[in-house]
Design a protein around this motif. Structure first.
Motif, short mmCIF file in Angstrom:
data_model
loop_
_atom_site.label_atom_id
_atom_site.label_comp_id
_atom_site.label_asym_id
_atom_site.label_seq_id
_atom_site.Cartn_x
_atom_site.Cartn_y
_atom_site.Cartn_z
N ALA A 338 -17.88 -27.63 -11.83
CA ALA A 338 -18.96 -28.33 -11.13
C ALA A 338 -20.27 -28.23 -11.90
N PRO A 339 -21.28 -29.02 -11.50
CA PRO A 339 -22.59 -28.96 -12.16
C PRO A 339 -23.27 -27.60 -12.08
N ASP A 340 -22.90 -26.78 -11.09
CA ASP A 340 -23.48 -25.44 -11.00
C ASP A 340 -22.71 -24.43 -11.86
N SER A 341 -21.80 -24.91 -12.70
CA SER A 341 -21.00 -24.11 -13.63
C SER A 341 -19.95 -23.25 -12.94
N ALA A 342 -19.79 -23.40 -11.65
CA ALA A 342 -18.71 -22.71 -10.93
C ALA A 342 -17.46 -23.57 -10.94
N ILE A 343 -16.32 -22.92 -10.70
CA ILE A 343 -15.06 -23.62 -10.54
C ILE A 343 -14.81 -23.79 -9.04
N TYR A 344 -14.55 -25.02 -8.61
CA TYR A 344 -14.25 -25.30 -7.21
C TYR A 344 -12.74 -25.46 -7.05
N HIS A 345 -12.24 -25.01 -5.90
CA HIS A 345 -10.80 -24.88 -5.70
C HIS A 345 -10.44 -25.34 -4.29
N ILE A 346 -9.44 -26.21 -4.17
CA ILE A 346 -8.91 -26.61 -2.86
C ILE A 346 -7.69 -25.76 -2.54
N TYR A 347 -7.63 -25.26 -1.31
CA TYR A 347 -6.52 -24.39 -0.93
C TYR A 347 -6.26 -24.51 0.56
N GLN A 348 -5.13 -23.97 1.00
CA GLN A 348 -4.79 -23.84 2.41
C GLN A 348 -4.44 -22.39 2.70
N THR A 349 -4.78 -21.95 3.89
CA THR A 349 -4.45 -20.59 4.29
C THR A 349 -3.19 -20.51 5.11
N ALA A 350 -2.73 -21.65 5.65
CA ALA A 350 -1.53 -21.65 6.48
C ALA A 350 -0.88 -23.02 6.44
N SER A 351 0.41 -23.06 6.71
CA SER A 351 1.14 -24.32 6.77
C SER A 351 0.53 -25.23 7.83
N GLY A 352 0.24 -26.46 7.45
CA GLY A 352 -0.37 -27.40 8.38
C GLY A 352 -1.85 -27.17 8.60
N GLY A 353 -2.43 -26.17 7.94
CA GLY A 353 -3.84 -25.86 8.13
C GLY A 353 -4.75 -26.80 7.36
N PRO A 354 -6.05 -26.71 7.61
CA PRO A 354 -7.00 -27.59 6.92
C PRO A 354 -7.07 -27.27 5.43
N PHE A 355 -7.51 -28.26 4.67
CA PHE A 355 -7.73 -28.08 3.23
C PHE A 355 -9.17 -27.63 3.04
N LEU A 356 -9.34 -26.45 2.47
CA LEU A 356 -10.64 -25.82 2.31
C LEU A 356 -11.06 -25.85 0.86
N VAL A 357 -12.36 -25.83 0.63
CA VAL A 357 -12.89 -25.76 -0.73
C VAL A 357 -13.65 -24.46 -0.88
N GLU A 358 -13.32 -23.70 -1.93
CA GLU A 358 -14.06 -22.50 -2.27
C GLU A 358 -14.48 -22.60 -3.72
N LYS A 359 -15.42 -21.76 -4.11
CA LYS A 359 -15.82 -21.77 -5.51
C LYS A 359 -15.83 -20.34 -6.03
N PHE A 360 -15.71 -20.21 -7.34
CA PHE A 360 -15.86 -18.90 -7.94
C PHE A 360 -16.64 -19.03 -9.23
N THR A 361 -17.30 -17.93 -9.58
CA THR A 361 -18.10 -17.87 -10.79
C THR A 361 -17.64 -16.69 -11.62
N LYS A 362 -17.94 -16.74 -12.88
CA LYS A 362 -17.52 -15.67 -13.80
C LYS A 362 -18.65 -14.66 -13.97
N THR A 363 -18.39 -13.41 -13.61
CA THR A 363 -19.36 -12.34 -13.79
C THR A 363 -18.70 -11.26 -14.63
N ASP A 364 -19.19 -11.08 -15.86
CA ASP A 364 -18.54 -10.17 -16.80
C ASP A 364 -17.06 -10.53 -16.90
N THR A 365 -16.17 -9.63 -16.52
CA THR A 365 -14.75 -9.94 -16.66
C THR A 365 -14.09 -10.21 -15.30
N ILE A 366 -14.89 -10.35 -14.26
CA ILE A 366 -14.31 -10.51 -12.93
C ILE A 366 -14.70 -11.88 -12.37
N ALA A 367 -13.71 -12.67 -12.01
CA ALA A 367 -13.99 -13.95 -11.34
C ALA A 367 -14.02 -13.69 -9.84
#
Length: 384
Positions: A338-367
């Motif tokens: 994304a433009p904020d340099s984070a990676i955005y990710h679509i995922y589901q937490t359960a079968s039939g559940g909503p599609f959610l968007v989360e983001k993560f950023t890289k800090t040192d060696t831990i995403a």
């Protein structure tokens, strides 16, 4: 030069990509990635043109495909120009453009549509669509959007664009294509390359997009193992194309791209990314980070195989693939830088559940993932 588009893939957001891969040109003031329209709901993501902070809007047209999409955005001011799922082309008022229906893409596939500016004419754009539906290959067609035409607007309001005739023009060299398809800028700073792959093969193609509209194609064969490419991700700094396979149990690969000649060279396999699954693909998406050190691989998951997002260190390839998820997820879908340099990710937490968007950023060696309060129907984030 300005990048007007970004191809999004979060199944993949296919934003209007003049660089996509949801291919980035990446200049500091380039706002071409600031509109993400994807998925079959009214929800969309926009980014603040000053802060790059993401926020949601609910003005997207439906029906809309659940596969990749493509969005054209003005790189100077982040104004939306148009967007498409490869079947319908919607203008900035979220209405189908005149002549903008009936394009031929398979709108549920991985990267079914991409957009390129027409070299030499800042008001004209090419839309390339792909009919591939794994395991069957598809053909690529071209349509043209003319932003000088008024479309749904009435003079003296600004023109909103039309799709010109003839429509769905076949590109003869591009048959039996896999689902992966992106646009990459040419080394000359004016033209572009359309990147595709021959289905179930080791052959990759670069089709030249220049002012002649002849679309000559250069094919490089013998790369990696036979596969059907699901997604491409391009890092312009490295001139590397990451390729995820649609085929179960086939590892992702990295290719070096000569952006002057349109040829490829094999770089490496990303071992242990493919998994022996019973579904159509084990790797759902692949995405470079901005710096070109890390690749992120979305493993979709199925019964007995956990969904995951894996981090691969390109500079330290002997390092073990690392999961970046804080907790197990039911299904992992699209990824997009994304433009904020984070990676955005679509995922589901359960079968039939909503599609959610989360983001993560890289800090040192831990995403580190930061969950966002954004809910969509399934869709590829606009991407490269």
């Amino acid at each position: 030069m300005g990048n007007f588009f970004y191809n999004m893939n979060l199944k993949r957001i296919s934003l209007f990509l003049a660089s996509i891969t949801f291919s980035l040109i990446g200049e500091a003031q380039n706002l071409a990635q600031h509109n993400w329209y994807f998925g079959n709901s009214v929800n969309a993501i926009r980014f603040n043109r000053g802060t790059n902070k993401a926020f949601t809007v609910n003005n997207k047209a439906i029906p809309f495909g659940t596969g990749g999409s493509a969005v054209a955005t003005d790189p100077a001011n982040a104004d939306l120009l148009f967007y498409t799922d490869g079947v319908n082309v919607y203008n900035a008022n979220h209405v189908v453009m005149p002549n903008g229906s009936g394009l031929t893409a398979n709108s549920s596939s991985n990267q079914p549509v991409v957009i390129s500016p027409k070299p030499g004419d800042s008001t004209m754009f090419y839309i390339f669509t792909n009919t591939a539906s794994y395991p069957a290959g598809g053909s690529v067609s071209i349509d043209t959007v003319d932003m000088k035409l008024f479309g749904g607007s009435v003079f003296p309001t600004p023109a909103l664009g039309d799709v010109k005739n003839p429509k769905n023009g076949a590109i003869a060299a591009l048959t039996n294509r896999s689902e992966g398809m992106i646009i990459i800028p040419h080394a000359n700073g004016t033209d572009y390359w359309l990147i595709t792959q021959q289905n179930a093969s080791q052959s990759f193609a670069a089709t030249l997009i220049d002012k002649t509209r002849t679309f000559p194609t250069t094919v490089t064969s013998g790369l990696g193992v036979p596969m059907s490419a699901a997604n491409f991700s391009y890092n312009r700094k490295l001139k590397k194309v990451a390729v995820s396979a649609q085929d179960p149990n086939t590892d992702a690969i990295i290719l070096t791209f000569n952006d002057a000649a349109g040829t490829f060279a094999f770089d490496r396999y990303i071992y242990n990314t493919g998994t022996n699954t019973t579904t159509n693909q084990s790797i759902y998406d692949i995405q470079w980070d901005n710096a070109g050190q890390y690749l992120y691989i979305s493993r979709v998951g199925e019964t007995g195989i956990n969904a995951d997002v894996l981090q691969y260190d390109y500079l330290n390839p002997t390092n073990t693939l690392t999961s970046v998820l804080k907790a197990l997820e039911f299904r992992s879908w699209g990824l997009q830088l994304a433009p904020d340099s984070a990676i955005y990710h679509i995922y589901q937490t359960a079968s039939g559940g909503p599609f959610l968007v989360e983001k993560f950023t890289k800090t040192d060696t831990i995403a580190q993932f930061q969950t966002r309060l954004i809910i969509y129907s399934r869709g590829h984030l606009p991407g490269q």
